[in-house]
Design a protein around this motif. Structure first.
Motif, PDB file in Angstrom:
ATOM      1  N   UNK A  65      22.009  24.514  53.996  1.00 33.83           N
ATOM      2  CA  UNK A  65      21.993  23.280  54.760  1.00 33.83           C
ATOM      3  C   UNK A  65      20.674  23.183  55.515  1.00 33.83           C
ATOM      4  N   UNK A  66      20.481  22.063  56.203  1.00 34.36           N
ATOM      5  CA  UNK A  66      19.258  21.876  56.981  1.00 34.36           C
ATOM      6  C   UNK A  66      19.133  23.000  58.013  1.00 34.36           C
ATOM      7  N   UNK A  67      17.924  23.474  58.190  1.00 32.60           N
ATOM      8  CA  UNK A  67      17.654  24.570  59.106  1.00 32.60           C
ATOM      9  C   UNK A  67      16.535  25.418  58.543  1.00 32.60           C
ATOM     10  N   UNK A  68      15.842  26.117  59.417  1.00 29.27           N
ATOM     11  CA  UNK A  68      14.677  26.868  58.957  1.00 29.27           C
ATOM     12  C   UNK A  68      13.617  25.904  58.469  1.00 29.27           C
ATOM     13  N   UNK A  69      13.181  26.067  57.220  1.00 29.13           N
ATOM     14  CA  UNK A  69      12.172  25.178  56.641  1.00 29.13           C
ATOM     15  C   UNK A  69      12.792  24.012  55.880  1.00 29.13           C
ATOM     16  N   UNK A  70      14.111  23.927  55.852  1.00 27.09           N
ATOM     17  CA  UNK A  70      14.801  22.913  55.048  1.00 27.09           C
ATOM     18  C   UNK A  70      15.245  21.768  55.956  1.00 27.09           C
ATOM     19  N   UNK A  71      14.912  20.538  55.543  1.00 29.56           N
ATOM     20  CA  UNK A  71      15.192  19.380  56.404  1.00 29.56           C
ATOM     21  C   UNK A  71      16.421  18.591  55.973  1.00 29.56           C
ATOM     22  N   UNK A  72      17.000  18.916  54.781  1.00 27.52           N
ATOM     23  CA  UNK A  72      18.152  18.154  54.294  1.00 27.52           C
ATOM     24  C   UNK A  72      19.296  19.105  53.961  1.00 27.52           C
ATOM     25  N   UNK A  73      20.509  18.597  54.142  1.00 29.29           N
ATOM     26  CA  UNK A  73      21.683  19.416  53.871  1.00 29.29           C
ATOM     27  C   UNK A  73      21.899  19.633  52.382  1.00 29.29           C
ATOM     28  N   UNK A  74      22.669  20.644  52.116  1.00 32.76           N
ATOM     29  CA  UNK A  74      23.110  20.990  50.771  1.00 32.76           C
ATOM     30  C   UNK A  74      23.939  19.851  50.179  1.00 32.76           C
ATOM     31  N   UNK A  75      23.733  19.536  48.893  1.00 40.59           N
ATOM     32  CA  UNK A  75      24.411  18.407  48.254  1.00 40.59           C
ATOM     33  C   UNK A  75      25.562  18.840  47.351  1.00 40.59           C
ATOM     34  N   UNK A  76      25.593  20.078  46.902  1.00 40.01           N
ATOM     35  CA  UNK A  76      26.488  20.490  45.833  1.00 40.01           C
ATOM     36  C   UNK A  76      27.883  20.872  46.303  1.00 40.01           C
ATOM     37  N   UNK A  77      28.704  21.208  45.304  1.00 39.21           N
ATOM     38  CA  UNK A  77      30.062  21.658  45.577  1.00 39.21           C
ATOM     39  C   UNK A  77      30.161  23.161  45.425  1.00 39.21           C
ATOM     40  N   UNK A  78      31.314  23.599  44.926  1.00 41.18           N
ATOM     41  CA  UNK A  78      31.571  25.027  44.817  1.00 41.18           C
ATOM     42  C   UNK A  78      32.034  25.354  43.408  1.00 41.18           C
ATOM     43  N   UNK A  79      31.743  26.563  42.965  1.00 39.56           N
ATOM     44  CA  UNK A  79      32.215  26.979  41.650  1.00 39.56           C
ATOM     45  C   UNK A  79      33.663  27.455  41.749  1.00 39.56           C
ATOM     46  N   UNK A  80      34.289  27.789  40.625  1.00 40.27           N
ATOM     47  CA  UNK A  80      35.718  28.198  40.672  1.00 40.27           C
ATOM     48  C   UNK A  80      35.995  29.400  41.564  1.00 40.27           C
ATOM     49  N   UNK A  81      34.984  30.220  41.803  1.00 44.26           N
ATOM     50  CA  UNK A  81      35.181  31.394  42.647  1.00 44.26           C
ATOM     51  C   UNK A  81      34.921  31.098  44.122  1.00 44.26           C
ATOM     52  N   UNK A  82      34.622  29.833  44.441  1.00 46.87           N
ATOM     53  CA  UNK A  82      34.386  29.467  45.834  1.00 46.87           C
ATOM     54  C   UNK A  82      32.952  29.640  46.294  1.00 46.87           C
ATOM     55  N   UNK A  83      32.065  29.930  45.382  1.00 52.42           N
ATOM     56  CA  UNK A  83      30.653  30.072  45.748  1.00 52.42           C
ATOM     57  C   UNK A  83      29.945  28.727  45.686  1.00 52.42           C
ATOM     58  N   UNK A  84      29.006  28.531  46.585  1.00 52.59           N
ATOM     59  CA  UNK A  84      28.247  27.290  46.585  1.00 52.59           C
ATOM     60  C   UNK A  84      27.413  27.153  45.319  1.00 52.59           C
ATOM     61  N   UNK A  85      27.407  25.945  44.764  1.00 55.30           N
ATOM     62  CA  UNK A  85      26.456  25.641  43.697  1.00 55.30           C
ATOM     63  C   UNK A  85      25.079  25.424  44.307  1.00 55.30           C
ATOM     64  N   UNK A  86      24.072  25.180  43.455  1.00 54.72           N
ATOM     65  CA  UNK A  86      22.716  25.014  43.953  1.00 54.72           C
ATOM     66  C   UNK A  86      22.188  23.599  43.758  1.00 54.72           C
TER      67      UNK A  86
END
Length: 870
Positions: A65-86
């Motif tokens: 998500x936004x923070x550090x050097x990143x200015x925009x939040x994460x857009x993706x969902x999650x895979x079947x194991x509950x891990x964030x997509x990219x």
């Protein structure tokens, strides 16, 4: 005695090893800067490239998500194991690594950016995969999305590479899964094929190609004919497989395929066309020797060079010896072609030093392992770069300055080669390497021993202290006037300890070494001692150069600069200077200069005019267009002289000048003397000169004389000193040939047989020619302007105007002489409307003729010609 001898030999071998290691380290490019760029979670870099503005574009994947050097939040969902997509995450940085902007592009699916390029309009093309499709995004120069497209083949597609094409469109290369056949075993390995898609500048699909079944595409690049070269491999579960190449024409037509393989498994990661129209292949290999691979490898780099006919020119396994207790391999990733025709190889390794690897991994974790090979595949150097945890190299490319930009994923905090902590999870880590220093410097090397970088009055840069080893101790004085130099800073600090060395990388061959000293302690104001208080030894290349050297004694007192000069032959690429304790106290060195032996240039000039004159009844006759010119001394009727004039524009730093004339003694085989006297009046003409109007001649010095015999040959006369004066003045040199009582005959430039007269001048063209530091003020003045002083009017009658060169910064003295050396008293100069223009009255009743005006100051002197008329 045998034990002693063996010990000495061991020490000598050890020193040689140290020198080799130092030379190898020197060849590695240094890290100029590094940057850690990340968000709050995990960010994995795929590629970094230099952009047209000198900055860099970074592309990869992020689930932060936004923070550090990143200015925009994460857009993706999650895979079947509950891990964030990219998502795709793009970061633009300036040339020094400062962040300028970032952009996030994503869907609810797992979006993996694998490739990007800058486009002709200054924007960017991004290529990757989303929901098992190719996903292409076009950005403008500011990162704003212009369009996006997806392409699918109805199966599972993974894009590997996107490249701009010569027609303004793009080529997409990746792999598509082949649907299983009805009779396939349910657990059979997935099979892939190359899937190539050609699109226009706006993303419209032109054509597609499916080829190379059972192979996964790993690399694709353009070729000079507008086509494409691509490489791939069979699945790792296969028992065998090599590097598989496919060449397509610009329209997608398959032109040829080529497999490079050994006895087991190899996986290609990069292929590029080389300037000779061959190809360089890079990947990793796990197989025994056999087939196209001549060495055993266990997960090592395997580099193959194909010639334009696709035959193997050479191949090399670049390896770390196998550890029987470990299955860790060297993971090759990418290669870059270096400006010198070699190749830089980038991959990962966590192995200790051994084999082709000269440095241990850091903390046993994965690091960059960079290897430089030459055009023949020979290892030149290698370098390990990493932090405290793991780094996984992904990208390498050349930069405008001849260096390299490296990109990776890292989860290390600050430490070792990494300058900043992790931003959270894993981050992008960018490392900028300076241009390589594998070519040893040919320019002067100057070191301020014990001090910081310093530029002298003549713009000579002495670097901060470097290349030293041994006991690290510095001696300095805060102030004090050092005589015999204007560069006190160099002598106020010095390296001073019981034993130390300088190991300076230089090209093999002879170099000139200046050692600069000043005694700032013994005998200095308020200090005890003097002569004999400091005595030490100096060795160069293992040979004693100074024994019990006493700075005070050599200089004559304390606080006075002095220097010693040596010519040293270097054979191993490293100049070794050792300072050793002698009879008293400690060695001390203030500055070191290592200078290349002058590079010489030879120029051959032919005369712009040459002519003979004869006395007696021929005294008013011109012979300027004759093919021969004569020389003879004796009665007026027999007198013959020959004149030659050469234009020598822009000639500087003259080492030697030789006048060469082709001829013989026409009357006998006996050797008779030929002399070349300088002529100051260059106004004579080839078709106008006669014995009656010929200009006067300076006496020929001993070196400007030679013997001429009966056989035809070139006679050579040394006219160096006269040519130097003419090159510094009007850049025209005239000579007259005089002889003895026997007639000598020489070719003129008009002679149809050739062998024209020559003036052969050798000049020193060494870059940044060196002078002693004690003369820096003088040299600074001379280098402020390349102009000599100017006289006008010339010819003159009763006075001259002298425009004094700005190289003269102190009072000038003037001296007027004729060509015979007689001196004449000038009237007192009058300063005109500025301080550099003088009106100088000539003596009354001064006979017409050529005179020499010497302009002398404490900076330098020069001689100017003055032609006086009635």
């Amino acid at each position: 005695m045998k034990n002693t001898l063996r010990l000495k030999l061991f020490v000598k071998s050890l020193l040689a090893l140290v020198v080799f290691v130092q030379a190898n380290v020197y060849a590695q490019p240094v890290i100029q800067w590094d940057k850690t760029i990340g968000g709050t979670n995990n960010d994995a870099l795929s590629q970094v490239l230099q952009t047209a503005d000198g900055g860099y574009i970074l592309g990869g994947n992020s689930n932060s998500d936004a923070g550090g050097d990143k200015t925009e939040n994460y857009r993706g969902g999650y895979d079947p194991d509950g891990n964030r997509n990219g998502d795709y995450w793009i970061v633009k940085i300036a040339a020094d690594g400062t962040k300028q902007w970032d952009k996030t592009f994503g869907t609810v699916h797992d979006d993996q950016l694998n490739s990007m390029q800058q486009t002709a309009d200054g924007g960017y093309i991004l290529g990757g995969s989303s929901n098992s499709d190719y996903w292409i995004i076009k950005l403008d120069a500011n990162g704003t999305k212009q369009w996006e497209k997806t392409y699918d083949k109805g199966s599972s597609e993974k894009l590997t590479v996107v490249r701009p094409t010569y027609d303004g469109g793009f080529i997409l290369g990746g792999s598509s899964r082949i649907p299983p056949k009805p009779n396939d075993f349910p657990l059979a390995d997935a099979r892939y094929e190359f899937w190539i898609v050609k699109i226009t500048a706006d993303g419209t699909k032109l054509w597609e190609k499916a080829l190379a079944q059972t192979f996964t595409l790993t690399c694709l690049n353009l070729t000079e004919d507008g086509g494409y070269i691509m490489g791939g491999y069979r699945g790792i579960q296969q028992s065998s497989g090599g590097y598989y190449l496919v060449k397509l024409a610009a329209n997608g037509t398959q032109q040829w395929t080529r497999t490079v393989e050994g006895t087991g498994y190899a996986e290609i990661r990069d292929v590029q066309q080389t300037p000779d129209r061959g190809f360089i292949l890079g990947g990793w290999s796990d197989q025994d020797a056999g087939g196209d691979q001549k060495e055993v490898s266990r997960g090592d780099y395997w580099i193959v060079k194909l010639n334009p006919d696709r035959d193997i020119e050479w191949e090399n396994v670049i390896a770390v010896p196998e550890d029987e207790n470990s299955n860790v391999r060297e993971e090759f990733q990418k290669l870059a072609q270096s400006p010198d025709g070699g190749y830089l190889l980038l991959g990962n390794s966590r192995e200790p030093a051994g084999g082709d690897k000269t440095e241990n991994s850091i903390n046993g974790s994965f690091d960059f392992w960079i290897v430089k090979i030459d055009a023949g595949g020979n290892v030149l150097w290698d370098k390990t770069i990493g932090g405290s945890e793991g780094e996984f190299a992904a990208s390498i490319s050349t930069t405008f300055d001849g260096g390299y930009i490296l990109g990776s994923t890292s989860n290390s905090n600050a430490g070792y080669n990494k300058s900043a902590d992790s931003k959270g999870g894993i981050d992008y880590w960018i490392v900028k390497l300076a241009p390589e220093s594998s070519s040893l410097p040919s320019a002067p090397i100057r070191i301020n021993a014990g001090g910081q970088a310093f530029t002298t009055a003549t713009k000579k840069l002495f670097s901060a202290d470097k290349y030293y080893s041994g006991i690290n101790r510095i001696s300095s004085v805060a102030s004090g006037d050092i005589l015999n130099t204007s560069n006190d800073v160099l002598y106020q600090s010095a390296r001073c300890s019981p034993s130390f060395s300088y190991n300076v990388p230089v090209p093999n061959g002879e170099v000139t070494v200046y050692l600069h000293f000043a005694e700032t302690y013994f005998g200095a104001p308020g200090k005890k001692g003097g002569k004999g208080s400091r005595q030490f030894h100096v060795n160069m290349e293992g040979v004693r150069k100074l024994t019990n050297y006493d700075i005070f004694d050599k200089a004559g007192r304390a606080m006075l600069a002095t220097a010693e000069i040596f010519t040293v032959n270097v054979t191993d690429g490293m100049l070794n200077i050792d300072f050793l304790t002698g009879a008293a106290d400690l060695p001390r060195i203030s500055a070191i200069e290592v200078l290349p032996i002058p590079k010489l240039r030879t120029q051959t000039f032919t005369p712009e005019a040459d002519a003979m004159v004869r006395g007696g009844t021929y005294q008013d006759q011109n012979f300027g267009l004759d093919p021969l010119m004569d020389v003879k001394n004796g009665h007026i009727e027999l007198q013959r002289r020959s004149y030659l004039r050469f234009a020598i524009p822009g000639v500087q730093n003259i080492k030697s000048a030789k006048l060469r004339v082709y001829g013989h003694n026409h009357e006998s085989s006996v050797a008779y003397v030929l002399a070349a006297g300088g002529v100051l009046d260059d106004t004579w003409t080839e078709t106008g000169i006669t014995y009656s109007n010929a200009p006067s001649i300076l006496n020929a010095p001993k070196e400007a004389r030679t013997s001429v015999r009966g056989e035809w040959a070139y006679a050579e006369l040394d006219v160096t000193e006269f040519v130097k004066t003419q090159a510094a003045g009007d850049q025209v040199a005239s000579f007259a040939l005089n002889g003895a009582a026997q007639r000598m005959v020489f070719h003129t430039k008009e002679n149809p047989s050739g062998f024209a007269p020559q003036l052969v001048i050798v000049t020193d063209i060494t870059t940044n020619s060196v002078t002693r530091l004690g003369n820096d003020n003088q040299e600074a003045s001379k280098t402020k302007t390349g102009l000599s002083s100017v006289i006008y009017p010339n010819p003159a009658k009763d006075h001259i105007m002298l425009e004094v060169s700005s190289g003269h910064t102190s009072e000038v003295d003037l001296e007027l002489t004729n060509v015979a050396g007689s001196q004449f008293q000038l009237q007192r100069p009058v300063i005109e409307d500025n301080s550099t223009r003088l009106k100088v009255g000539l003596p009354g009743q001064l006979p017409a003729g050529m005179y020499l005006l010497k302009v002398q100051s404490s900076e330098f002197s020069e001689v100017l010609k003055v032609l006086v008329t009635e």
